[in-house]
Design a protein around this motif. Structure first.
Motif, mmCIF file in Angstrom:
data_model
loop_
_atom_site.group_PDB
_atom_site.id
_atom_site.type_symbol
_atom_site.label_atom_id
_atom_site.label_comp_id
_atom_site.label_asym_id
_atom_site.label_seq_id
_atom_site.Cartn_x
_atom_site.Cartn_y
_atom_site.Cartn_z
ATOM 1 N N UNK A 78 0.790 -1.141 -0.099
ATOM 2 C CA UNK A 78 -0.020 -0.059 -0.073
ATOM 3 C C UNK A 78 0.867 1.290 0.051
ATOM 4 N N UNK A 79 0.328 2.304 -0.382
ATOM 5 C CA UNK A 79 0.935 3.590 -0.540
ATOM 6 C C UNK A 79 1.024 4.055 1.241
ATOM 7 N N UNK A 80 0.223 3.663 2.042
ATOM 8 C CA UNK A 80 0.376 4.131 3.305
ATOM 9 C C UNK A 80 0.573 2.573 4.126
ATOM 10 N N UNK A 81 1.302 2.759 5.312
ATOM 11 C CA UNK A 81 1.692 1.466 6.093
ATOM 12 C C UNK A 81 0.559 1.208 7.228
ATOM 13 N N UNK A 82 -0.599 0.811 6.511
ATOM 14 C CA UNK A 82 -1.634 0.510 7.428
ATOM 15 C C UNK A 82 -1.900 -0.915 7.603
ATOM 16 N N UNK A 83 -2.815 -1.320 8.549
ATOM 17 C CA UNK A 83 -3.053 -2.798 8.788
ATOM 18 C C UNK A 83 -4.624 -2.883 8.275
ATOM 19 N N UNK A 84 -4.606 -3.877 7.540
ATOM 20 C CA UNK A 84 -5.807 -4.331 6.742
ATOM 21 C C UNK A 84 -6.626 -4.762 7.941
ATOM 22 N N UNK A 135 -1.168 3.144 -7.290
ATOM 23 C CA UNK A 135 -1.002 4.370 -7.859
ATOM 24 C C UNK A 135 -2.052 5.156 -7.488
ATOM 25 N N UNK A 136 -3.415 4.967 -7.402
ATOM 26 C CA UNK A 136 -4.391 5.932 -7.196
ATOM 27 C C UNK A 136 -4.335 6.472 -5.792
ATOM 28 N N UNK A 137 -4.213 5.557 -4.984
ATOM 29 C CA UNK A 137 -4.020 5.732 -3.409
ATOM 30 C C UNK A 137 -3.009 6.729 -3.286
ATOM 31 N N UNK A 138 -1.882 6.545 -3.588
ATOM 32 C CA UNK A 138 -0.538 7.360 -3.473
ATOM 33 C C UNK A 138 -0.869 8.891 -4.160
ATOM 34 N N UNK A 139 -1.585 8.748 -5.314
ATOM 35 C CA UNK A 139 -1.805 10.153 -5.935
ATOM 36 C C UNK A 139 -2.895 10.924 -5.207
ATOM 37 N N UNK A 140 -3.805 10.372 -4.570
ATOM 38 C CA UNK A 140 -4.940 10.892 -3.840
ATOM 39 C C UNK A 140 -4.382 11.719 -2.737
ATOM 40 N N UNK A 141 -3.562 11.010 -1.882
ATOM 41 C CA UNK A 141 -2.761 11.559 -0.782
ATOM 42 C C UNK A 141 -2.012 12.774 -1.033
ATOM 43 N N UNK A 142 -1.418 12.622 -2.291
ATOM 44 C CA UNK A 142 -0.622 13.687 -2.662
ATOM 45 C C UNK A 142 -1.366 14.786 -3.082
ATOM 46 N N UNK A 143 -2.379 14.706 -3.578
ATOM 47 C CA UNK A 143 -3.050 15.833 -3.983
ATOM 48 C C UNK A 143 -3.693 16.360 -2.726
#
Length: 1452
Positions: free
Chosen positions: A71-77, A420-428
């Motif tokens: 994941x783009x963020x280090x989170x637990x499922x 890709x979508x998750x990383x770009x979302x938090x960047x924006x």
């Protein structure tokens, strides 16, 4: 933002506006609800469901799945659950089962079984929705704070004449003034930074590394002094004023007291008082209100009683100032005068008198002027409304946006992964310089637009319409407390719909009233969820406050507004647990109470969400109401009302367990507050108002809480306040306050007590159970069974009940087994068996039961055979079993008594079997009855039954041999005796054996005698007599008797036939029918017949001779292939028809009038009475049956008149159903039966034939007199002109009878036809040829129609132009026209006709008749040949209508 991307975003927005600019005729209200008065929308293009990812197509994903990708963020499922079909049956039970684990994550995903596949039920052609526009970086808390600061700083300097067109630069980079301010504030302010020389440190923190530190420090300090410090100094004086102004508008202190509000785990079980609580939500996604606009009354959906979700954060204003349009009145003094001196804010349009400003202004400024609220900032933020779309339009917009956006990033369409979508979302979201705007269709009301699930109203036959996982059903499920809300609440009890595109988001929030939520994705691309466990709700709020303190300072209720995002990464850094999960089509996401959650969409998708509330939600809901009260947030419903409604509606113990403690808390708080008010105001006026009040009349004007049980009101205002805010209502004296209560303390206590008593029922039962089972002595079984019955009535699971049920079941089984042994028959016991009066009534049953004399013993044995074997040892086992059971019962003593009775019986039975001589039947019967009454299988009973059966058999045999015995009875007794142990040594058994041997020999002799070729009747008669003394089988005896009788009858019948065959009189001979019946019996006889074969053959010859004679009759009537019975039936029909037609009493009446004619009783050619459809001839006025004429109904309707075959022989023809025989043929046939060799048998047909011939001969003699008289008149007058009308009438009358008869008189018929035809020709002027075709005379014109004589009128029938339509059966036209035939004098034909009439008047023998017929045929053929000879110029085919065998007679 880069210029190229800015251009692209502008173009994209232009495309969106063009797409949404389709003229949609339905306007929306401020709440996003279609106007009630709007006209219907046009149909949209249907969404192609194949173009969107769905559960039916797991492999179709527009966004690549995270298969193995990090994941783009280090989170637990968060957990994903896959219930079985059985587990999936009840959603509330299943969610309760996973709750202990799932609650630790806040959100979970549930994937239904593969068989659960509801179809998407929304009508996409009628679905239109308004979107919301979302700027991604404006939603992030830190970014929005920075943007707000820069906007306010820009306005501040602009008002002072300094325009900040661009930010100051340091080291050729724009200086971030907001982060510069934050860095200075973190170091205790400007003075402290200067004193400690920390400007270089701040520079490095801001990312400046290349510039000399001295120059950097100077630049930063100068920028701060020029741009930031003036604004900071302004805020020190202006912010308190603005905050006070906002507090006045809010009606109280702006910042509430922040307390811990996490509900403890104990309170979920109802065992502890909860702390303050927060909320949880499904995918409500964004704030229901587009901005923090001035609140309005919530709109009502047309056609329902549902309230739309209220805008979050809306509160009532306590200010007495009336609402007005901004700019009308001064915001300081409140007056609207001096409009010329009213200065309007360029930011919010608020009005201010220049004199009221501090410092005041003398003239209107020539620059943009902003009020203090705009310069200080209120923190208000919301989403602007977007365009109106249907699903297909929004799908196109979402697809184009995603493809173009990622193409800018170098990613081909469809290749962007979920990472890709998750990383770009938090960047924006976090990038202050990249502004991207998307649209989101959120909070769409399903009651207006429809649900994606089938509903009972729209799809009553769809099984998913009533499925418990259907989101329309779940909120109102019997286990959901939301069903007790009296009005539907959109978004909570009625689902909301969500249409997403890539990057569209729902910000951090928890659900209203801390309820559970469930979200289902119907189709589309992935939706990513982030969840905070409810236990970390306080830590999450503290982290948010630390991250964006400025926003919370301006809006303490920020988390209720669903407009703020914060990266999960920052939350994890603050030690807040955060989990993530991806939702795809066909999957549910469930959020738990107090669990904050947020998320975003990866592309176009369609979701549906709703709230629900199991019983464990109540403490969280109560905590949520208290939080609403602290923040003065308007609740959705009254928590107290919900509890009291549940108490009134649901009387189950399960509900009472959670409801009892909740009601007790509510009661304690309410009574405490009432006591406090009464203590403060001892003389306060109290008002009892039990009726339901409108929501506005029980809503606190200060904190917006629902005051359901009591309110404080004052006569000076319509507002009310809760008991906590009694001083916030108005400025009147406290003595004017009124305490209004809905329930008295007694009523409230009664409700609470009743519910708690109901909840205490299981505890009371448990106390009884403990007292019974923990004593020193065993309880009685009756007491345990009574306790179980009481537990069955308690509708609540009690663990101890199952153990008690097992004990009672074991006890019932033991007592049932005991009762089967202890039960005694109470019928009257009979000591002797029923007397046997007939042989047929003797019993032939099986071994033991057949010999029992007592019906009681028999019934007992039957019962014993149906139950398992119970031996005396079985009683000992029962006594051992009961010792292991934890109870006592009276059956134990009875069982021990029965065991003693069995032992006593065994002793007496053994003695009776040992002493066989002195034991009689009565003693045996008594012992057997006693043994069976013990209901235990005792071995001695079998020996007693055998001894009784032997005695009974001997008595039965002795009595039976005194009377006649059939062989079957002898067999049965021998078989029974052998089973009982008897043999040939016993006298009775030997006698029965001898009887059987004699009977078997008799039956063998009889069988051989009957089956012999020629049976010996004398021997068989002897055997028949022997049967009186020999035991025989009844059916063999009856078969012999029947055989003898049948042979006797047949022999007598055959002898009688031969004797009568010698009789001279034919009518005295044997009937053919009787002989045929006897012959059939002889042929069908199964056994031998004692009749000589020669006699049988002779009978056959006689019968065949008669049958040959009958065959002649079938040939005469053309019924060769028909059976004899058909000939008989036809002869009877001919006789009946001729009897009417040849009736001499039926005479003509020429002088009768038409009325008299109509009074006749018989009509037509059949001479029968009127029946059915009748047709009248236009000429002779005779009535005919249509069934005789066989004219179609359609022709009858078209014709105007009818000419019968008698009056119009030229066209009419009589259609026959069968062939007619001539009288000569019948006479010849009759003579063949009575000639020199008459028939040996008399057939019934001969009698019918005789009567037919006699009737026809009699009529022939009579009609000859008519024809002779007519012939004389014709000869005398040299033609038919000598016949009068009466003569013609008589001729037609008898011709009609001849035509109707079934026996033909050819000479008479032909003469009458010819005469009538000649009369018709004379009167019409046409020559007519009479053509005989199959015995029918058809009139054919043979010359041109003659012109009428001078002075004569043309006949109407002969006028070609006559408009009348004649109804006559016209034969089909000839294949070629007939040639003209010259007129032939009446020579041989007429002379033959008269001669024939004269000769037939006398008595003729058969030879004379045959000779006469041959002569007549010869003359007719000669005349026909002459007629057919072609004339000059005539064709070779002659008269084309004459067929083979036809005859023609020409009358000149």
């Amino acid at each position: 933002m880069a210029p190229d991307y800015a251009d692209y975003t502008h173009a994209l927005h232009s495309h969106a506006h063009a797409t949404a600019a389709v003229p949609i005729p339905t306007p929306l209200t401020a709440h996003g609800v279609p106007s009630v008065t709007a006209r219907p929308r046009p149909r949209a293009a249907r969404l192609d469901m194949r173009s969107v990812p769905a559960r039916l197509d797991r492999d179709h994903k527009s966004t690549a799945a995270r298969e193995g990708a990090s994941r783009a963020l280090p989170l637990t499922e968060a957990p994903t659950y896959k219930p079985t079909i059985e587990e999936f049956a009840d959603p509330f039970t299943y969610i309760a089962a996973i709750a202990p684990e799932a609650r630790e994550y806040g959100i979970v995903k549930i994937i239904p079984p593969d068989s659960w596949r509801p179809q998407f039920a929304l009508d996409t052609e009628r679905f239109w929705f308004r979107s919301r526009r979302q700027e991604l970086n404006a939603m992030e808390g830190g970014s929005r704070t920075a943007l707000n600061f820069l906007d306010q700083l820009h306005k501040f300097h602009k008002q002072r004449g300094v325009v900040l067109n661009r930010l100051p630069s340091v080291d050729r980079r724009p200086l971030d003034l907001y982060h510069l301010k934050k860095a200075v504030d973190m170091r205790a302010g400007f003075d402290s930074v200067c004193k400690k020389k920390q400007w270089a440190e701040i520079g490095r923190e801001l990312g400046y590394h290349g510039k000399i530190m001295t120059s950097l420090s100077t630049s930063l300090k100068a920028a701060y002094q020029k741009y930031v410090m003036p604004y900071e100094l302004y805020l020190r004086s202006a912010k308190p004023i603005v905050q006070q102004q906002l507090q006045d508008e809010q009606g109280g202190p702006f910042t509430p007291l922040v307390r811990a509000r996490t509900v403890s785990a104990d309170s979920v079980d109802g065992s502890a008082t909860p702390k303050r609580g927060l909320s949880t939500e499904a995918d409500t996604s964004v704030s229901p209100s587009p901005k923090r606009i001035k609140p309005e009354d919530p709109p009502t959906v047309a056609g329902s009683n549902m309230l739309l979700h209220r805008p979050s954060g809306s509160v009532k204003r306590m200010s007495s100032r009336t609402n007005h349009t901004p700019g009308e009145n001064c915001e300081v003094c409140g007056r609207g005068d001096s409009a010329e001196s009213m200065l309007l804010c360029d930011g919010c349009d608020a009005g201010y008198h220049m004199a009221c400003l501090k410092p005041s202004l003398k003239t209107l400024p020539d620059y943009d002027w902003y009020c203090d609220k705009c310069l200080v900032g209120t923190g208000e933020y919301g989403f602007e409304d977007g365009g109106i779309y249907n699903l297909r339009q929004f799908q196109e917009k979402a697809r184009n946006f995603k493809e173009r956006y990622f193409m800018q990033k170098g990613i081909a369409p469809g290749q962007a992964t979920e990472r890709d979508v998750e990383a770009e979302f938090w960047r924006l979201v976090e990038d202050l310089d990249s502004t991207v705007e998307v649209e989101y269709g959120a909070d769409i009301h399903s009651t207006i637009h429809g649900s994606g699930f089938p509903t009972i109203e729209r799809d009553p036959l769809d099984p998913y319409a009533a499925d418990p996982w259907n989101l329309n059903i779940m909120p109102l499920h019997e286990k959901s407390l939301l069903r007790h809300i009296k009005t539907d609440v959109s978004g909570m009890t009625v689902p909301w719909l969500y249409v997403g595109m890539v990057f569209s988001t729902f910000c951090w929030h928890s659900e209203d009233h801390n309820t559970y939520s469930i979200n289902y994705q119907h189709f589309g691309e992935t939706k990513t969820w982030y969840g905070i466990p409810g236990a970390d709700a306080d830590k999450f709020e503290d982290a948010m406050r630390r991250a964006v303190p400025e926003l919370f300072e301006q809006q303490p209720d920020l988390l209720f507004q669903l407009v703020t995002m914060l990266s999960p990464k920052r939350l994890i850094e603050e030690n807040v647990r955060c989990h993530v999960i991806d939702q795809r089509p066909g999957e549910f996401v469930v959020t738990f109470p107090q669990a904050y959650h947020a998320g975003f969409n990866h592309g176009f998708n369609f979701n549906e969400a709703v709230n629900f509330a199991p019983a464990d939600w109540e403490p969280f809901g109560r905590a949520g109401v208290e939080a609403y009260q602290d923040y003065r947030k308007l609740p959705v419903f009254s928590h107290d009302e919900l509890l009291l409604t549940a108490a009134a509606r649901d009387t189950s113990i399960e509900t009472a367990f959670w409801l009892g403690p909740a009601l007790k808390i509510m009661e304690d708080q309410e009574l405490m507050m009432r006591a406090h008010i009464r203590q403060l105001f001892p003389h306060i006026t109290e008002e009892y108002a039990p009726q339901d009040l409108p929501e506005g009349d029980m809503q606190c004007a200060y904190c917006n809480a629902y005051c359901y049980l009591s309110q404080i009101r004052c006569p000076c205002t319509k507002n009310v306040v809760c008991l906590n805010h009694y001083d916030e209502l108005c400025e009147c004296d406290r003595t004017t306050r009124v305490l209004r209560t809905k329930m008295s303390e007694t009523e409230l206590d009664t409700i609470v007590t009743r519910v708690n008593e109901r909840a205490h029922v299981p505890h009371m039962w448990l106390e009884k159970y403990t007292a019974l089972t923990t004593g020193d002595e065993k309880p009685t079984f009756k007491a345990l069974r009574s306790l179980l019955t009481e537990a069955e009535k308690i509708q609540y699971p009690i663990p101890q009940v199952e153990e008690l049920r097992r004990v009672v079941a074991a006890g019932n089984e033991w007592i049932e087994d005991v009762q089967k042994i202890l039960a005694r028959k109470h019928q009257q016991r009979r000591r002797a068996e029923r007397p046997l009066t007939t042989t047929a009534a003797r019993p032939t049953a099986s071994r033991r039961t057949s010999a029992r004399a007592s019906s009681v013993a028999s019934d007992a044995a039957t019962m014993a055979s149906e139950e398992p074997v119970r031996k005396p040892e079985y009683l000992d086992d029962l006594l051992l079993r009961v010792q292991a059971l934890p109870f006592t019962t009276a059956e134990v003593d009875a069982l021990e008594e029965r065991r003693d009775e069995i032992r006593d019986f065994e002793k007496h039975a053994t003695a009776a079997l040992a002493d066989g001589a002195s034991v009689n039947r009565d003693m045996l019967v008594g012992l057997i009855e006693q043994g069976y009454s013990l209901n235990v299988e005792i071995p001695q009973i079998e020996g007693l039954e055998l001894r009784l059966a032997q005695l009974t058999w001997k008595k039965q045999v002795t009595d039976a041999m005194k009377a006649y015995m059939y062989l079957t009875e002898v067999d049965a007794m021998l078989h029974e005796g052998a089973e009982l142990g008897f043999n040939a040594q016993d006298t009775l058994f030997a006698a029965l054996t001898r009887k059987k041997e004699l009977g078997d020999q008799w039956e063998r002799d009889v069988s051989e005698g009957i089956t012999a070729g020629v049976p010996d009747l004398n021997m068989l008669e002897d055997k028949y007599d022997d049967a009186a003394t020999v035991s025989v089988t009844k059916h063999v005896y009856e078969a012999l008797e029947q055989f003898l009788i049948q042979n006797k009858e047949l022999t007598e019948a055959v002898d009688s036939f031969f004797a009568r065959a010698e009789t001279a009189e034919l009518t005295q001979r044997a009937r053919y029918k009787e002989v045929r019946q006897v012959l059939d019996k002889l042929h069908n006889a199964e056994s031998g017949v004692a009749i000589e074969g020669t006699k049988v053959l002779a009978l056959e010859r006689m019968a065949r001779k008669v049958e040959e004679w009958l065959h002649q009759g079938r040939k005469i009537f053309h019924k060769v292939n028909a059976g004899l019975h058909v000939l008989t039936t036809h002869l009877e029909a001919v006789e009946q028809r001729d009897r009417m037609c040849f009736l001499l009493d039926d005479r003509p009446s020429p002088g009768a009038t038409t009325d008299e004619e109509n009074k006749k009783e018989i009509f037509c050619i059949c001479r029968l009475p009127e029946s059915g459809l009748m047709i009248e001839c236009e000429t002779c006025h005779e009535w005919y049956h249509n069934r005789c004429l066989k004219i179609p109904r359609g022709a009858l309707k078209q014709a105007e008149f009818y000419l019968c075959p008698i009056c119009d022989p030229e066209h009419a023809r009589i259609h026959r159903d069968s062939h007619r025989a001539t009288l000569a043929e019948l006479q010849q046939w009759l003579a063949s039966a009575t000639s020199n060799t008459p028939l040996p048998l008399y057939p019934d047909e001969l009698g019918v034939l005789t009567r037919i011939v006699e009737c026809a001969t009699k009529f022939e003699r009579f009609v000859n007199s008519i024809t002779l008289a007519t012939a004389g008149k014709v000869q005398q007058a040299a033609g038919v002109d000598g016949l009068s009308e009466e003569d013609v009438y008589v001729l037609k009358f008898y011709l009609r009878k001849l035509e109707g008869a079934e026996v033909v008189l050819p000479p008479q018929t032909e003469f009458l036809k010819a005469t009538v035809a000649e009369v018709a020709r004379r009167r019409t002027g046409k020559e007519v040829v009479m053509v005989a075709d199959d015995e029918e005379m058809v009139n054919v014109p043979v010359a041109e129609e003659a012109a009428p004589a001078k002075g004569e009128a043309a006949s109407p029938a002969a006028t070609p132009s006559s408009p009348a339509t004649a109804l006559v059966p016209v034969p089909p036209p000839a294949p070629s026209p007939l040639p003209a035939v010259p007129s032939i004098p009446a020579s041989s034909a007429s002379s033959f006709m008269f001669k024939s009439l004269l000769t037939t008047t006398g008595t003729l023998d058969e030879n004379q008749l045959q000779q006469q017929e041959r002569e007549r045929q010869r003359l007719r053929q000669a005349e026909i040949s002459q007629l057919r000879r072609p004339s000059s110029g005539a064709g070779s085919d002659g008269v084309g209508g004459a067929g083979e065998g036809s005859s023609e007679v020409v009358i000149p």
